[in-house]
Design an enzyme around this catalytic site. Structure first.
Site, PDB file in Angstrom:
ATOM      1  N   ASP A   6     -99.304  39.057   9.335  1.00 36.02           N
ATOM      2  CA  ASP A   6    -100.226  38.348   8.420  1.00 36.02           C
ATOM      3  C   ASP A   6    -101.161  38.070   8.888  1.00 36.02           C
ATOM      4  OD1 ASP A   6    -100.899  35.805   8.025  1.00 36.02           O
ATOM      5  OD2 ASP A   6     -99.500  34.218   8.796  1.00 36.02           O
ATOM      6  N   ILE A  12    -104.184  37.206  13.775  1.00 39.47           N
ATOM      7  CA  ILE A  12    -103.525  37.878  12.803  1.00 39.47           C
ATOM      8  C   ILE A  12    -102.236  38.217  13.695  1.00 39.47           C
ATOM      9  CG2 ILE A  12    -103.120  40.261  13.075  1.00 39.47           C
ATOM     10  CD1 ILE A  12    -106.185  41.146  12.952  1.00 39.47           C
ATOM     11  N   LYS A  13    -101.080  36.832  12.949  1.00 38.82           N
ATOM     12  CA  LYS A  13     -99.662  37.399  13.749  1.00 38.82           C
ATOM     13  C   LYS A  13     -99.214  38.862  13.227  1.00 38.82           C
ATOM     14  CE  LYS A  13    -101.883  34.081  12.051  1.00 38.82           C
ATOM     15  NZ  LYS A  13    -102.188  33.194  10.935  1.00 38.82           N
ATOM     16  N   TYR A 102     -99.050  29.661 -11.266  1.00 36.60           N
ATOM     17  CA  TYR A 102    -100.627  29.010 -11.202  1.00 36.60           C
ATOM     18  C   TYR A 102    -100.750  29.727 -12.286  1.00 36.60           C
ATOM     19  CZ  TYR A 102    -103.741  28.949  -6.877  1.00 36.60           C
ATOM     20  OH  TYR A 102    -104.284  27.721  -6.349  1.00 36.60           O
ATOM     21  N   ASP A 111    -100.767  34.618   1.857  1.00 36.34           N
ATOM     22  CA  ASP A 111    -100.151  33.484   3.419  1.00 36.34           C
ATOM     23  C   ASP A 111     -99.308  32.844   2.588  1.00 36.34           C
ATOM     24  OD1 ASP A 111    -102.860  32.065   1.766  1.00 36.34           O
ATOM     25  OD2 ASP A 111    -103.524  31.558   3.684  1.00 36.34           O
ATOM     26  N   THR A 191    -116.965   7.989  20.143  1.00 31.17           N
ATOM     27  CA  THR A 191    -117.211   9.044  19.502  1.00 31.17           C
ATOM     28  C   THR A 191    -116.086  10.546  19.064  1.00 31.17           C
ATOM     29  OG1 THR A 191    -119.679   8.143  19.593  1.00 31.17           O
ATOM     30  CG2 THR A 191    -118.814  10.596  18.096  1.00 31.17           C
TER      31      THR A 191
END
Length: 261
Positions: A6, A12-13, A102, A111, A191
């Site tokens: 992926d 990158i996995k 879609y 993905d 902040t």
């Protein structure tokens, strides 16, 4: 075995999984950053050196051609199989069926499509809001067909800057705000906390808004599933009882395609 890859916007996995029809769990999922990293092909070659020669690779990519070329170079260096790049489909038909709603199905990010496939494989009969909290945060809605528990429909989704992009934009585009870090809190009194809490609550607010809108359409509350590097941080700011985290949904979707496509 099949090597699943992926290629996301920042990392990158990968994981190995049995390639037979019975499938199996992901084997030791791992990842490496590629954003701003030089010679990523060499890094992948070093990390994949125990993968058997000839192992087929099934992958998806949203990071562009340079990173894809690095993946292919690493595969050639190690004598792995050719990389099979997968894209969004009009329809996936396997143990579950997912229809892509879609307007132009191939325009949907690979993905997002495989993330939804991974979610549907785990909850094939449920309406889902699938959140991938990475470099970008995507929130996608899936209807389950009440007459067929194995058929689902992606009806539409949303894309927003992810946590890191929102933090970086504030630091870069304003004169007085820092590159904030730290934890979110109920009522920020400094902040850094104000920025981090504002960003995470903005992410959670998007998810909650989509969840409410989709629930009104369904007449019932959908299940929320989060994945990605910022899933835990966003999940902690949600007040949705059915929300849960599932790791590596994109890889799990790729595994479905590798076995049944």
């Amino acid at each position: 075995m099949t090597l699943l890859v992926d290629v996301g916007n920042s990392a990158i996995k990968w994981a190995e999984t049995p390639s037979d029809a019975h499938g199996g769990p992901l084997q030791d999922p791992q990842w490496v950053l590629h954003r701003g990293v030089k010679d990523i092909a060499s890094q992948l070659s070093a990390r994949w050196d125990k993968v058997s020669q000839g192992t087929p690779i099934v992958a998806c990519n949203v990071a562009g051609s340079d990173v894809a070329a690095a993946v292919e170079q690493a595969a050639r260096t190690l004598d792995l199989g050719a990389v099979r790049w997968l894209h969004a489909q009009t329809r996936f038909s396997g143990p579950i069926s997912l229809v892509n709603g879609y307007r132009e199905p191939r325009q949907l990010g690979a993905d997002r499509w495989h993330c939804m496939l991974g979610a549907c494989s785990a909850w094939p009969a449920l309406a889902l809001v699938v959140v991938n909290a990475g470099t970008a945060t995507t929130v996608d809605c899936i209807e389950s067909n009440s007459s067929d528990s194995h058929e689902a429909h992606f009806i539409g989704g949303f894309i927003a800057p992810g946590v890191r992009l929102m933090l970086e934009a504030l630091a870069r585009e304003t004169a007085g705000l820092p590159a904030a870090a730290g934890a979110a809190t109920s009522f920020p009194d400094n902040t850094d906390a104000a920025i981090v809490t504002g960003v995470l609550d903005a992410q959670a607010g998007l998810v909650h808004q989509v969840w409410q809108r989709f629930g009104a359409r369904l007449g019932a509350a959908p299940r929320v599933v989060l994945t990605g590097g910022n899933a835990a941080a966003v999940h902690a700011r949600l007040s949705i009882g059915t929300a849960g985290i599932e790791d590596n949904l994109v890889l799990r979707g790729l595994a479905m395609r590798a076995r049944f496509d």
